[in-house]
Design a protein around this motif. Structure first.
Motif, PDB file in Angstrom:
ATOM      1  N   ALA A 242       0.839  -1.197   0.000  1.00 31.94           N
ATOM      2  CA  ALA A 242       0.000   0.000   0.000  1.00 31.94           C
ATOM      3  C   ALA A 242       0.870   1.241   0.000  1.00 31.94           C
ATOM      4  N   VAL A 243       0.325   2.305  -0.578  1.00 33.63           N
ATOM      5  CA  VAL A 243       1.034   3.579  -0.615  1.00 33.63           C
ATOM      6  C   VAL A 243       0.044   4.708  -0.372  1.00 33.63           C
TER       7      VAL A 243
ATOM      8  N   LEU B  39       0.060   8.952  -0.882  1.00 33.52           N
ATOM      9  CA  LEU B  39       0.722  10.167  -1.346  1.00 33.52           C
ATOM     10  C   LEU B  39       0.080  11.364  -0.663  1.00 33.52           C
ATOM     11  N   GLY B  40       0.897  12.301  -0.220  1.00 32.63           N
ATOM     12  CA  GLY B  40       0.374  13.516   0.371  1.00 32.63           C
ATOM     13  C   GLY B  40      -0.150  14.463  -0.689  1.00 32.63           C
ATOM     14  N   PRO B  41      -0.785  15.558  -0.268  1.00 30.28           N
ATOM     15  CA  PRO B  41      -1.310  16.536  -1.232  1.00 30.28           C
ATOM     16  C   PRO B  41      -0.245  17.107  -2.159  1.00 30.28           C
ATOM     17  N   ASP B  42       1.013  17.089  -1.707  1.00 28.45           N
ATOM     18  CA  ASP B  42       2.108  17.598  -2.534  1.00 28.45           C
ATOM     19  C   ASP B  42       2.644  16.556  -3.506  1.00 28.45           C
ATOM     20  N   GLY B  43       2.079  15.339  -3.464  1.00 26.69           N
ATOM     21  CA  GLY B  43       2.519  14.275  -4.352  1.00 26.69           C
ATOM     22  C   GLY B  43       3.648  13.436  -3.809  1.00 26.69           C
ATOM     23  N   ASP B  44       4.213  13.836  -2.677  1.00 24.53           N
ATOM     24  CA  ASP B  44       5.290  13.053  -2.078  1.00 24.53           C
ATOM     25  C   ASP B  44       4.731  11.830  -1.362  1.00 24.53           C
ATOM     26  N   THR B  45       5.544  10.805  -1.262  1.00 27.57           N
ATOM     27  CA  THR B  45       5.128   9.580  -0.587  1.00 27.57           C
ATOM     28  C   THR B  45       5.102   9.799   0.919  1.00 27.57           C
ATOM     29  N   ALA B  46       3.931   9.586   1.519  1.00 27.73           N
ATOM     30  CA  ALA B  46       3.781   9.731   2.965  1.00 27.73           C
ATOM     31  C   ALA B  46       3.928   8.390   3.673  1.00 27.73           C
ATOM     32  N   VAL B  47       3.421   7.334   3.059  1.00 27.66           N
ATOM     33  CA  VAL B  47       3.500   5.980   3.604  1.00 27.66           C
ATOM     34  C   VAL B  47       3.722   5.031   2.437  1.00 27.66           C
ATOM     35  N   ALA B  48       4.614   4.081   2.611  1.00 28.17           N
ATOM     36  CA  ALA B  48       4.823   3.051   1.592  1.00 28.17           C
ATOM     37  C   ALA B  48       5.205   1.757   2.289  1.00 28.17           C
TER      38      ALA B  48
ATOM     39  N   GLU C 161       5.512  -3.653  -1.933  1.00 30.80           N
ATOM     40  CA  GLU C 161       6.062  -3.422  -3.272  1.00 30.80           C
ATOM     41  C   GLU C 161       5.258  -2.340  -3.993  1.00 30.80           C
ATOM     42  N   VAL C 162       5.567  -1.096  -3.717  1.00 27.87           N
ATOM     43  CA  VAL C 162       4.765   0.001  -4.265  1.00 27.87           C
ATOM     44  C   VAL C 162       5.306   0.525  -5.586  1.00 27.87           C
ATOM     45  N   HIS C 163       6.466   0.045  -6.016  1.00 28.11           N
ATOM     46  CA  HIS C 163       7.039   0.486  -7.288  1.00 28.11           C
ATOM     47  C   HIS C 163       7.040  -0.616  -8.341  1.00 28.11           C
ATOM     48  N   THR C 164       6.529  -1.776  -7.989  1.00 26.71           N
ATOM     49  CA  THR C 164       6.462  -2.903  -8.919  1.00 26.71           C
ATOM     50  C   THR C 164       5.150  -2.849  -9.697  1.00 26.71           C
ATOM     51  N   PRO C 165       5.177  -2.936 -11.020  1.00 26.46           N
ATOM     52  CA  PRO C 165       3.923  -2.885 -11.781  1.00 26.46           C
ATOM     53  C   PRO C 165       2.974  -4.028 -11.410  1.00 26.46           C
ATOM     54  N   ILE C 166       1.705  -3.692 -11.339  1.00 26.34           N
ATOM     55  CA  ILE C 166       0.632  -4.661 -11.159  1.00 26.34           C
ATOM     56  C   ILE C 166      -0.404  -4.403 -12.249  1.00 26.34           C
ATOM     57  N   TYR C 167      -1.372  -5.293 -12.367  1.00 23.23           N
ATOM     58  CA  TYR C 167      -2.535  -5.005 -13.200  1.00 23.23           C
ATOM     59  C   TYR C 167      -3.593  -4.371 -12.302  1.00 23.23           C
ATOM     60  N   PRO C 168      -3.864  -3.079 -12.458  1.00 25.34           N
ATOM     61  CA  PRO C 168      -4.864  -2.434 -11.598  1.00 25.34           C
ATOM     62  C   PRO C 168      -6.297  -2.886 -11.863  1.00 25.34           C
ATOM     63  N   ARG C 169      -6.476  -3.623 -12.940  1.00 26.79           N
ATOM     64  CA  ARG C 169      -7.795  -4.104 -13.329  1.00 26.79           C
ATOM     65  C   ARG C 169      -8.772  -2.925 -13.431  1.00 26.79           C
ATOM     66  N   SER C 170      -9.923  -2.996 -12.798  1.00 32.43           N
ATOM     67  CA  SER C 170     -10.918  -1.934 -12.995  1.00 32.43           C
ATOM     68  C   SER C 170     -10.556  -0.618 -12.326  1.00 32.43           C
ATOM     69  N   SER C 171      -9.512  -0.596 -11.517  1.00 30.68           N
ATOM     70  CA  SER C 171      -9.047   0.687 -10.989  1.00 30.68           C
ATOM     71  C   SER C 171      -8.460   1.566 -12.092  1.00 30.68           C
TER      72      SER C 171
ATOM     73  N   LEU D 149       0.446  -0.727 -13.974  1.00 30.33           N
ATOM     74  CA  LEU D 149       0.936   0.455 -13.267  1.00 30.33           C
ATOM     75  C   LEU D 149       1.444   0.008 -11.901  1.00 30.33           C
ATOM     76  N   SER D 150       2.395   0.712 -11.348  1.00 25.55           N
ATOM     77  CA  SER D 150       2.758   0.484  -9.954  1.00 25.55           C
ATOM     78  C   SER D 150       1.708   1.123  -9.056  1.00 25.55           C
ATOM     79  N   LEU D 151       1.687   0.729  -7.791  1.00 24.56           N
ATOM     80  CA  LEU D 151       0.754   1.351  -6.851  1.00 24.56           C
ATOM     81  C   LEU D 151       1.022   2.846  -6.712  1.00 24.56           C
ATOM     82  N   THR D 152       2.281   3.237  -6.755  1.00 22.88           N
ATOM     83  CA  THR D 152       2.605   4.661  -6.664  1.00 22.88           C
ATOM     84  C   THR D 152       2.026   5.426  -7.844  1.00 22.88           C
TER      85      THR D 152
END
Length: 317
Positions: free
Chosen positions: A22-23, A25-34, A37-47, A189-192
């Motif tokens: 899980a990831v 992102l803050g309002p500024d686009g920076d990662t707040a929590v990660a 595997e938040v940089h590994t591509p997944i199939y987001p499917r209907s997302s 897409l990655s989760l990020t």
């Protein structure tokens, strides 16, 4: 690697755990929590559907209402409201149901399915949960004089446009495509990057395709999902939230300030998705109301009564 994120507790005993990533992102686009595997591509499917719909709007799709835009973005349950909107969309463009290339299916909603089976109905493409997207894609093909029969093909102009749209978010326009459950190409897409995509939806300029899709999702959580589904339950209790669930344990969303989350349950189990999303939203600053707390602790039953909970593991966030 993924980590333990959600636990199933029965009678005070931890019976099961779900691993995931899980990831936030803050309002500024920076990662707040990660976590995981938040940089590994997944199939987001209907997302991925909101950005597929953005692509349709950029290429001539002209819905007549927010409801029609919502059904174009939906993973619907095949309830009567959903089916009527899809049929109206087809009719308005002079299209027939047999031009849909999604598989024939029965409604996902148990009551709707039971009623149709009792009436002797057979599976139809319009009942399939992605039929709204397919109908909108056909309408977009008509607007551009693109071939209708081959709109599923990765080399079709419409699918090339979808890849270009999502590639602009990930920076990878040459990503290796998969095939989604409805037969359309699916862009990894990655989760990020998925979280960033939702942040871009909610912070887009008024009157832009992105904002139109975000507003339609926010205004019609039932139409984009269905009775009892995660989006229909979560968005009404978190003001301003735009979210979209995906198969195999994917979920993503964003708040009006541009903060966003994306998650993936490793084993794909949907029961872990909603309590984890609720916990992430609380970490993002969503008010911990009674309704949100209830979604964060899903019941485990024994003998028809609650004997435990499905929840994000305390202390993870």
């Amino acid at each position: 690697m993924s980590i333990e994120l959600v636990e199933v507790v029965r009678s005070g005993f931890r019976e099961c755990v779900h691993r995931g990533s899980a990831v936030i992102l803050g309002p500024d686009g920076d990662t707040a929590v990660a976590v995981g595997e938040v940089h590994t591509p997944i199939y987001p499917r209907s997302s991925n559907k909101p950005w597929q719909t953005v692509t349709l709007l950029r290429n001539g799709f002209a819905p007549t209402s927010a409801e029609e835009l919502a059904i174009a973005t939906a993973s619907h349950e095949g309830e009567s409201d959903h089916v009527e909107l899809v049929e109206e969309l087809l009719l308005r463009h002079g299209l027939d149901e047999d031009q849909l290339r999604c598989p024939a299916d029965l409604p996902s909603n148990e009551l709707a399915r039971a009623e149709l089976l009792a009436a002797g109905e057979l599976p139809r493409p319009v009942y399939m949960n992605c039929s709204g997207k397919h109908a909108a894609m056909l309408a977009t093909c008509l607007a551009n004089d693109w071939p209708l029969d081959s709109y599923l093909e990765p080399t079709h102009p419409l699918q090339l446009a979808v890849v270009e749209t999502l590639g602009s978010i990930s920076g990878d326009v040459d990503a290796e495509l998969g095939i989604d459950g409805c037969g359309l190409p699916i862009v990894p897409l990655s989760l990020t990057h998925l979280a960033r995509a939702f942040a871009r939806l909610v912070t887009a300029e008024p009157d832009s395709p992105e904002r139109a899709v975000a507003d339609a999702i926010r205004e019609h959580p039932y139409l984009i999902s269905g009775t009892g589904k995660d989006d229909a339950r979560l968005m009404p209790v978190v003001p301003g939230l735009v979210s979209k669930a995906g198969a195999e344990g994917v979920y993503a969303g964003a708040l009006p300030d541009g903060s966003a989350f994306a998650l993936k349950i490793e084993d794909g189990h949907e029961r872990a998705r909603l309590p984890l999303a609720a916990a992430l939203l609380h970490r993002m600053g969503a008010e911990w109301t009674e309704d949100l707390a209830a979604l964060a602790s899903q019941p485990v039953l024994g003998g028809g009564v609650r004997v435990g909970t499905v929840r994000a593991i305390p202390g993870v966030f």
